[in-house]
Design an enzyme around this catalytic site. Structure first.
Site, PDB file in Angstrom:
ATOM      1  N   ASP A  47      35.453  46.299  39.596  1.00  0.00           N
ATOM      2  CA  ASP A  47      35.833  44.857  39.716  1.00  0.00           C
ATOM      3  C   ASP A  47      37.314  44.902  39.084  1.00  0.00           C
ATOM      4  OD1 ASP A  47      34.803  41.880  39.282  1.00  0.00           O
ATOM      5  OD2 ASP A  47      36.184  42.211  37.745  1.00  0.00           O
ATOM      6  N   TYR A  52      45.594  41.541  37.010  1.00  0.00           N
ATOM      7  CA  TYR A  52      45.455  42.792  36.140  1.00  0.00           C
ATOM      8  C   TYR A  52      46.471  43.849  36.112  1.00  0.00           C
ATOM      9  CZ  TYR A  52      40.624  41.185  35.855  1.00  0.00           C
ATOM     10  OH  TYR A  52      39.476  40.328  35.798  1.00  0.00           O
ATOM     11  N   LYS A  81      40.316  39.250  43.104  1.00  0.00           N
ATOM     12  CA  LYS A  81      40.288  37.795  42.810  1.00  0.00           C
ATOM     13  C   LYS A  81      41.726  37.522  43.070  1.00  0.00           C
ATOM     14  CE  LYS A  81      37.229  38.911  38.892  1.00  0.00           C
ATOM     15  NZ  LYS A  81      37.878  40.373  38.467  1.00  0.00           N
ATOM     16  N   HIS A 114      40.072  33.108  41.064  1.00  0.00           N
ATOM     17  CA  HIS A 114      39.868  33.734  39.755  1.00  0.00           C
ATOM     18  C   HIS A 114      39.647  32.529  38.778  1.00  0.00           C
ATOM     19  CE1 HIS A 114      41.394  37.389  37.085  1.00  0.00           C
ATOM     20  NE2 HIS A 114      40.388  36.663  36.613  1.00  0.00           N
TER      21      HIS A 114
END
Length: 317
Positions: A47, A52, A81, A114
């Site tokens: 994931d 990130y 996302k 997201h």
């Protein structure tokens, strides 16, 4: 022989492993090794997300494991996302293409919006006003969804879904969508059990992926004295009954409720420990008991976006 993770089917027939590796807060430099370790241990579901800041490193690990013949691309289920600054329709496909380039793949298996709210386009990932408040975008997530449907039709992602949407936002999306979301990825653990939202999703044939299932002990904004789920005495007591760790117990709690779960770790021993959850099941009364731990203990609320019209946590679920 590595354990094979069970899979579940989306309504569109695509399959997803019920268990995967989360990569939020996994630092570049650590995450490549973490993903390599996870794949070696038997993880097949990774994931990811643009925000990130580590998709290139995740991609490096995936490429290496494919090159070594440990896995083929089709053995892996990769989620990413769409970040909040790319909600405008014309920005969705380029954002996904950036992710694909970073991961070094031709498509992802699942692409999610997201958050239901957008931030000002065209600059920083967290654009701020002079007073430090976030600069919002007023793009409607229904508009964003149209572009998500478009990248799905183009085959850049096999399935599309959402994350952090509440029941009203999902209802509104379903009324206007041509392609229904396959999943809603939400924070879920015994302190925030999401029973009502999960029930709602199930009624719409939308699967739930639970993130931060361990209560996100390493969240950057944790304050001293904040309750830590894995230190809960009642949880430790119950874990003893199963001869499992508290982490294994709360991961199994998600699986036994029918949720997909994506615990994050960069420590090889913990990545392995988190995987050892397929040799036991929780008794129904213990699931009920864990449900009583709920204290609306939301960890990931993005409080700085509370004033956005699409902030999702103004209603019970």
């Amino acid at each position: 022989m590595t354990t094979k993770v069970p899979k579940v089917k989306f309504y569109n027939g695509q399959e997803i492993p019920v268990f995967g590796l989360g990569t939020w807060k996994s630092k570049p430099g650590e995450v490549t090794q973490a993903v390599k370790d996870a794949i070696d241990i038997g993880y097949r579901h990774i994931d990811c997300a643009h925000i990130y800041g580590n998709e290139k490193e995740v991609g490096a690990a995936i490429r290496e494991k494919i090159a070594q013949g440990v896995v083929k691309r089709e053995d892996l289920f990769i989620t990413s996302k769409l970040w909040n600054t790319f909600h405008r329709q014309d920005l969705v496909e380029p954002a996904l293409r950036t992710t694909l380039a970073d991961l070094g793949v031709e498509n992802v298996d699942l692409y999610l919006i997201h958050w239901p709210f957008g931030y000002k386009e065209g600059g920083e990932l967290a654009p701020t006003n002079p007073d430090g408040s976030l600069q919002f975008s007023d793009v409607d997530y229904l508009e964003t969804w149209k572009a998500m449907e478009s990248v799905n039709k183009k085959g850049l992602t096999k399935s599309i879904g959402v994350s952090n949407f509440n029941s009203e936002q999902l209802e509104r999306l379903l009324k206007n969508a041509e392609i229904k979301p396959v999943v809603n990825q939400i924070e879920c653990h015994p302190y925030l059990n999401q029973l009502k939202l999960a029930e709602f999703c199930k009624s719409k044939n939308i699967l739930v992926t639970g993130y931060s299932p361990l209560g996100s002990p390493d969240r950057p904004w944790a304050k001293p004295g904040d309750p830590q789920l894995l230190d809960d005495a009642k949880l430790k007591e119950l874990a003893k009954k199963y001869n499992k760790t508290p982490a294994q117990l709360v991961i199994r709690y998600q699986l036994d409720r029918g949720n997909i779960v994506i615990p994050k770790s960069v420590t090889k021993s913990r990545i392995a420990e988190n995987f050892e959850v397929f040799d036991f099941k929780l008794a129904p009364e213990d699931i009920e008991y864990l449900n009583t731990f709920d204290c609306n203990g939301r960890i990931c609320a993005l409080e700085n976006s509370r004033s956005h019209q699409y902030w999702p946590f103004n209603i019970p679920f």
